[in-house]
Motif scaffolding. Structure first.
Motif, PDB file in Angstrom:
ATOM      1  N   LEU A  10      18.398   7.157  -1.595  1.00 51.85           N
ATOM      2  CA  LEU A  10      19.110   6.586  -0.454  1.00 51.85           C
ATOM      3  C   LEU A  10      18.105   5.884   0.459  1.00 51.85           C
ATOM      4  N   CYS A  11      18.393   4.635   0.814  1.00 49.19           N
ATOM      5  CA  CYS A  11      17.440   3.783   1.552  1.00 49.19           C
ATOM      6  C   CYS A  11      16.196   3.623   0.681  1.00 49.19           C
ATOM      7  N   ALA A  12      16.410   3.109  -0.514  1.00 50.34           N
ATOM      8  CA  ALA A  12      15.382   3.110  -1.568  1.00 50.34           C
ATOM      9  C   ALA A  12      14.249   2.133  -1.319  1.00 50.34           C
ATOM     10  N   TYR A  32       0.824  -1.218   0.000  1.00 44.59           N
ATOM     11  CA  TYR A  32       0.000   0.000   0.000  1.00 44.59           C
ATOM     12  C   TYR A  32       0.855   1.264   0.000  1.00 44.59           C
ATOM     13  N   ARG A  33       2.104   1.139  -0.429  1.00 47.03           N
ATOM     14  CA  ARG A  33       3.009   2.308  -0.405  1.00 47.03           C
ATOM     15  C   ARG A  33       2.475   3.437  -1.276  1.00 47.03           C
ATOM     16  N   PHE A  34       1.884   3.106  -2.426  1.00 47.93           N
ATOM     17  CA  PHE A  34       1.383   4.162  -3.323  1.00 47.93           C
ATOM     18  C   PHE A  34       0.192   4.899  -2.711  1.00 47.93           C
ATOM     19  N   TRP A  70      24.182  -1.599   0.305  1.00 45.92           N
ATOM     20  CA  TRP A  70      25.199  -0.975   1.160  1.00 45.92           C
ATOM     21  C   TRP A  70      24.532  -0.368   2.377  1.00 45.92           C
ATOM     22  N   GLU A  71      25.227  -0.367   3.497  1.00 45.96           N
ATOM     23  CA  GLU A  71      24.730   0.258   4.728  1.00 45.96           C
ATOM     24  C   GLU A  71      25.004   1.756   4.633  1.00 45.96           C
ATOM     25  N   ALA A  72      23.937   2.524   4.507  1.00 47.80           N
ATOM     26  CA  ALA A  72      24.111   3.960   4.254  1.00 47.80           C
ATOM     27  C   ALA A  72      24.613   4.737   5.462  1.00 47.80           C
ATOM     28  N   HIS A  73      24.717   4.077   6.621  1.00 50.82           N
ATOM     29  CA  HIS A  73      25.218   4.840   7.769  1.00 50.82           C
ATOM     30  C   HIS A  73      26.747   4.877   7.802  1.00 50.82           C
ATOM     31  N   GLN A  74      27.361   4.337   6.729  1.00 49.55           N
ATOM     32  CA  GLN A  74      28.817   4.441   6.610  1.00 49.55           C
ATOM     33  C   GLN A  74      29.126   5.379   5.443  1.00 49.55           C
ATOM     34  N   CYS A  83      15.988  10.930   0.414  1.00 51.45           N
ATOM     35  CA  CYS A  83      16.001   9.903   1.451  1.00 51.45           C
ATOM     36  C   CYS A  83      14.615   9.963   2.108  1.00 51.45           C
ATOM     37  N   LEU A  84      13.729   9.105   1.617  1.00 45.80           N
ATOM     38  CA  LEU A  84      12.307   9.165   1.989  1.00 45.80           C
ATOM     39  C   LEU A  84      11.994   8.209   3.141  1.00 45.80           C
ATOM     40  N   ASP A  85      11.394   8.752   4.187  1.00 44.77           N
ATOM     41  CA  ASP A  85      10.960   7.964   5.344  1.00 44.77           C
ATOM     42  C   ASP A  85      12.098   7.069   5.861  1.00 44.77           C
ATOM     43  N   VAL A  95      20.342   2.996  -3.488  1.00 44.58           N
ATOM     44  CA  VAL A  95      21.188   2.411  -2.438  1.00 44.58           C
ATOM     45  C   VAL A  95      20.279   1.955  -1.307  1.00 44.58           C
ATOM     46  N   GLU A  96      20.504   0.755  -0.860  1.00 44.19           N
ATOM     47  CA  GLU A  96      19.611   0.171   0.144  1.00 44.19           C
ATOM     48  C   GLU A  96      20.382  -0.955   0.820  1.00 44.19           C
ATOM     49  N   ARG A  97      20.143  -1.157   2.140  1.00 42.69           N
ATOM     50  CA  ARG A  97      20.920  -2.196   2.831  1.00 42.69           C
ATOM     51  C   ARG A  97      20.504  -3.612   2.422  1.00 42.69           C
ATOM     52  N   ARG A  98      19.246  -3.809   2.035  1.00 46.23           N
ATOM     53  CA  ARG A  98      18.752  -5.158   1.758  1.00 46.23           C
ATOM     54  C   ARG A  98      18.861  -5.514   0.282  1.00 46.23           C
TER      55      ARG A  98
HETATM   56  C1  SAM Z   1      10.644   2.894   5.918  1.00 46.69           C
HETATM   57  S1  SAM Z   1      11.551   2.221   4.636  1.00 46.69           S
HETATM   58  C2  SAM Z   1      11.442   3.434   3.354  1.00 46.69           C
HETATM   59  C3  SAM Z   1      11.779   2.878   2.008  1.00 46.69           C
HETATM   60  C4  SAM Z   1      11.624   3.845   0.833  1.00 46.69           C
HETATM   61  N1  SAM Z   1      12.484   4.993   0.968  1.00 46.69           N
HETATM   62  C5  SAM Z   1      10.175   4.288   0.708  1.00 46.69           C
HETATM   63  O1  SAM Z   1       9.850   5.363   1.206  1.00 46.69           O
HETATM   64  O2  SAM Z   1       9.377   3.543   0.139  1.00 46.69           O
HETATM   65  C6  SAM Z   1      13.204   2.419   5.216  1.00 46.69           C
HETATM   66  C7  SAM Z   1      14.228   1.741   4.336  1.00 46.69           C
HETATM   67  O3  SAM Z   1      15.531   2.106   4.795  1.00 46.69           O
HETATM   68  C8  SAM Z   1      16.362   0.960   4.700  1.00 46.69           C
HETATM   69  N2  SAM Z   1      17.483   1.177   5.634  1.00 46.69           N
HETATM   70  C9  SAM Z   1      17.418   1.298   6.972  1.00 46.69           C
HETATM   71  N3  SAM Z   1      18.657   1.495   7.469  1.00 46.69           N
HETATM   72  C10 SAM Z   1      19.502   1.499   6.420  1.00 46.69           C
HETATM   73  C11 SAM Z   1      20.899   1.655   6.277  1.00 46.69           C
HETATM   74  N4  SAM Z   1      21.683   1.817   7.333  1.00 46.69           N
HETATM   75  N5  SAM Z   1      21.434   1.631   5.050  1.00 46.69           N
HETATM   76  C12 SAM Z   1      20.649   1.452   3.955  1.00 46.69           C
HETATM   77  N6  SAM Z   1      19.325   1.284   4.022  1.00 46.69           N
HETATM   78  C13 SAM Z   1      18.757   1.314   5.242  1.00 46.69           C
HETATM   79  C14 SAM Z   1      15.448  -0.180   5.094  1.00 46.69           C
HETATM   80  O4  SAM Z   1      15.951  -1.429   4.663  1.00 46.69           O
HETATM   81  C15 SAM Z   1      14.161   0.220   4.406  1.00 46.69           C
HETATM   82  O5  SAM Z   1      14.115  -0.273   3.083  1.00 46.69           O
END
Ligand code: SAM
Length: 408
Positions: free
Chosen positions: A145-147, A117-119, A192-196, A210-212, A168-171
């Motif tokens: 970022l954190c896509a 239901y993201r949309f 990639w872990e975006a906190h680095q 960088c959304l939500d 870029v996304e950690r998963r």
């Molecule tokens: C609430 S979701 C938002 C996803 C997307 N931006 C959206 O609005 O649809 C947060 C996202 O941030 C990613 N995330 C959290 N910490 C992260 C990190 N350190 N590095 C990269 N991605 C991260 C999570 O895996 C998740 O996909």
């Protein structure tokens, strides 16, 4: 991953450039499977996704890639027993399941709802209202970022070329879904872990979104400095849906106060606007007004827009958001019933937590609606339903729909 992008990538551990070590599959200029290396290590590139995380999985996947055991490597790197099986099975038998179906196999139920239901989410819709700003900055790369699974990149790719978007996304699994369902032709998908440190050269991106997510990152100071480093001087940073430490949130992360967000980005000029204001302006007047700052001290979620120039801080028409859709479906937040005369729609939340997380849905969405068969052929009515987000544009394999409404 676009081969030309290698020039702009940097190893976040030693800072050196990346080179190709081995190519298994390449599609003209796009490396699909292979191995990249820098001065200090090797990185797997699998199903078009560059895995930069330095963990045991990376080492095992590298071993499998050296032996060209692609199915085994993909199976190992995907998350979730059911999802792994479904993807490998679908690939083997050339079946194309919908995103809606496959995400149902994720073992965290609320995440399934969030993504399905993201949309429909006001946090997403208020971010979509910012697309005219992204279009204004379209002469450069955009970083998502954190896509997540790429919902926002899908929307952005209607207005800028997808080959200018980097997710870029950690998963890894989320990026796999992004490539498979939401944005198949992005320039790169990087796990990639975006906190680095961010794995890019200085002054590279024209837009960073960088959304939500910013409130979920632990190293906010480092991330703010990294965002500043990889952004061009004329670039723009969009942080839609920032949680406010002072206000209640059901899934808060570790939010800051308004003042502390400003402190992190003190080298930028900025606008802070309540999410609800952006949403209301979009739904009721089809405008985005970022000419001035609003008071966001007492709001639970707001948007921060930053740049070193004043170029972006103006009023935009958002009509472009509703003129691009070829195929429209009824927003899945509505239960639909087909009658002889048309469609009866009724707002229905997927679960209680969703209702608590997104109270603005009840405030701004029509609860019940009737779309007549004549309405479907009326361009003005269709346009109005789009501006109300009753009709939305989704990727082709997002959900199996009985009724696709074609826009004329
Ligand atoms: C609430 S979701 C938002 C996803 C997307 N931006 C959206 O609005 O649809 C947060 C996202 O941030 C990613 N995330 C959290 N910490 C992260 C990190 N350190 N590095 C990269 N991605 C991260 C999570 O895996 C998740 O996909």
């Amino acid at each position: 991953m676009e081969e030309a992008l290698l020039e702009y990538l940097r190893c976040p551990f030693c800072g050196s450039a990346l080179e190709i070590e081995k190519v298994i599959h390449i599609n003209t200029t796009r490396i699909i499977d292979g191995i990249l290396r820098c001065m200090c290590r090797e990185y797997p590139l699998i199903s078009g996704i560059l895995y930069m995380r330095d963990d045991e999985i990376s080492k095992k996947v590298l071993m499998l890639l050296r032996k060209e055991r692609l199915h085994a490597a993909l199976y190992l790197i995907l998350e979730g027993r059911m999802i792994k099986k479904a993807i490998i099975w679908a690939n083997r038998f050339h079946i194309q399941p919908t995103f809606w179906r496959i995400i149902g196999l994720w073992n965290w139920k609320y995440w399934t709802y969030y993504l399905r239901y993201r949309f429909s989410a006001p946090s997403f819709i208020a971010a979509v209202a910012l697309l005219p700003v992204i279009k204004e900055a379209c002469d450069g790369y955009m970083l998502d970022l954190c896509a997540g699974v790429g919902h926002f990149s899908f929307a952005a790719a209607k207005h800028i070329p997808p080959t200018q978007i980097i997710c870029v996304e950690r998963r890894f699994t989320s990026l796999y879904f992004a490539r498979e369902f939401f944005i198949p032709h992005a320039a790169a998908y990087i796990a990639w872990e975006a906190h680095q440190m961010l794995p890019f050269v200085d002054n590279f991106f024209k837009t960073i979104v960088c959304l939500d997510s910013f409130h979920y990152l632990d190293t906010k100071y480092l991330v703010s400095k990294e965002i500043e480093r990889v952004l061009t001087y004329e670039g723009v940073v969009l942080l839609p849906h920032l949680h406010n430490q002072k206000m209640f949130n059901i899934l808060p992360g570790s939010p800051l106060t308004v003042h502390d967000y400003q402190r992190l980005f003190s080298n930028f000029r900025f606008r802070m606007i309540p999410e609800e204001t952006i949403l209301k302006n979009l739904l009721e007047a089809q405008v985005l007004d970022i000419t001035h700052n609003d008071n966001v001290d007492e709001v639970d979620a707001f948007t921060m827009i930053m740049s070193k120039t004043d170029r972006y801080f103006k009023q935009y028409s958002t009509h472009m958001l509703f003129s691009d859709a070829e195929e429209l479906i009824v927003n899945p937040i509505y239960r639909q019933r087909k009658t002889k005369k048309g469609w009866q729609l009724k707002l229905k939340f997927p679960c209680r937590l969703y209702k608590v997380e997104f109270p603005l849905i009840n405030k701004y969405f029509e609860k019940r609606l009737f779309i007549s068969n004549e309405d479907i052929n009326n361009t003005d009515t269709i346009y109005k339903l789009q501006t109300q987000f009753v009709l939305i544009n989704v990727p082709p394999r997002f959900v199996q729909v009985k009724h696709v409404i074609k826009k004329r």
